[in-house]
Enzyme design. Sequence first.
Site, short mmCIF file in Angstrom:
data_model
loop_
_atom_site.label_atom_id
_atom_site.label_comp_id
_atom_site.label_asym_id
_atom_site.label_seq_id
_atom_site.Cartn_x
_atom_site.Cartn_y
_atom_site.Cartn_z
N GLY A 150 -15.50 7.14 6.31
CA GLY A 150 -16.19 8.37 5.89
C GLY A 150 -17.43 8.00 5.09
O GLY A 150 -17.95 6.88 5.20
N HIS A 153 -9.42 2.94 -12.72
CA HIS A 153 -9.89 4.10 -11.94
C HIS A 153 -11.26 4.60 -12.43
O HIS A 153 -11.39 5.73 -12.93
CB HIS A 153 -8.86 5.25 -11.99
CG HIS A 153 -8.99 6.18 -10.81
ND1 HIS A 153 -7.95 6.88 -10.28
CD2 HIS A 153 -10.07 6.52 -10.05
CE1 HIS A 153 -8.36 7.62 -9.26
NE2 HIS A 153 -9.66 7.42 -9.11
N GLU A 169 -0.49 6.00 -11.85
CA GLU A 169 -1.44 5.93 -12.98
C GLU A 169 -0.96 6.80 -14.13
O GLU A 169 -0.45 7.88 -13.89
CB GLU A 169 -2.82 6.40 -12.50
CG GLU A 169 -3.39 5.46 -11.46
CD GLU A 169 -4.73 5.93 -10.90
OE1 GLU A 169 -5.33 6.87 -11.45
OE2 GLU A 169 -5.17 5.34 -9.90
N ARG A 183 -6.92 5.56 -3.20
CA ARG A 183 -5.84 6.09 -4.01
C ARG A 183 -4.73 5.03 -4.05
O ARG A 183 -4.43 4.40 -3.02
CB ARG A 183 -5.29 7.39 -3.42
CG ARG A 183 -6.14 8.62 -3.72
CD ARG A 183 -6.10 9.02 -5.19
NE ARG A 183 -6.86 10.23 -5.45
CZ ARG A 183 -8.16 10.28 -5.80
NH1 ARG A 183 -8.85 9.16 -5.91
NH2 ARG A 183 -8.76 11.42 -6.03
C1 GLV Z 1 -11.95 9.92 -7.69
O1 GLV Z 1 -11.03 9.17 -7.54
C2 GLV Z 1 -12.22 11.02 -6.83
O2 GLV Z 1 -11.43 11.33 -5.93
O3 GLV Z 1 -13.26 11.66 -7.03
#
Ligand code: GLV
Length: 317
Positions: free
Chosen positions: A158, A282, A264, A235
């Site tokens: 993407g 993250h 997390e 993720r």
């Molecule tokens: C961050 O992890 C997002 O999905 O924007």
Amino acid sequence: MPARVLVTRRLPEGGLDPLVDEGHEVVQRADDTPYTHEELVELAATVDGVVCLLTDRIDEEVLRAGASGTLRVVANVAVGYDNVDVAAAGRLGVSVCNTPGVLDETTADLAFLLVLAASRLASEAERDLRSGAWGGWGVTQYLGHDVHGATLGLVGYGRIGKAVARRAAGFGMQVLHHARHPTDMPGYVESLDDLLAVSDVVSLHVPLSDATTHLIGARELALLRPHAVLVNTARGPVVDEEALAAALHAGALLAAGLDVYEHEPEVHPLLLSAPRAVLLPHIGSASRATRTQMARMACQGACTVLAGRRPENLVTA
Ligand code: GLV
């Protein structure tokens, strides 16, 4: 008409502007303590909109409570929206928005940082230097794998995957990609297994869904080349964290660069102790400019729904 909008956490400066400019009432805690799930359920019933973070679980219970009142929109300050039960929202007539597009380049920068840092064993080397364990230059020390000229396998192609591909081209990498559906673009590899087996670096760029949970498990890790590097900025649950930790401890791959984790903010202890793991908390989209844009885009999406219009960043199940 002014609406009441719950904003679950502090946003970067200027992030709330769309709501404030429209004259909406912002409901927010005085400090940045996250709301408990119970509090979210209670508050959802009292507002017209919710602007939330990916750490807020907006499940059917929250949405039902909201829909029993006047809740019309949930806007997630993130591009991923696995924290929101979009199907339930659809059934209950609550619109969901996210923040696509504005974080692609910033997240791709971080993915590439992890590609470089993991391939060149940067964390391990820095750890030794800081702890005083480095005894001086050595010709056999910290021998990583070259990024230039290596083959990069992107899983998911993407916007963010493509942004990583652009960076890789500048490093003279051969770029391959795998996606659920044929992309008809150069470098497409139909089989994930084949991609894993030929790549020097594998970088994950898929959304989290039932289909992508543990997409990379023990079987897939065993397909990687012994000098391979795995990077995850998507993720956490896309990778079986325990299997990855075991593979790193066993030396089945060279290194991993991770920005996301299965549970997390907890990180599997075996991953924390794994050799050659570059671990970040993250921060893929964490530049001031990008986080501000994300906050504004989410708030703008909420405003658009509250004005009775369809936002461009509407998410459907
Ligand atoms: C961050 O992890 C997002 O999905 O924007």
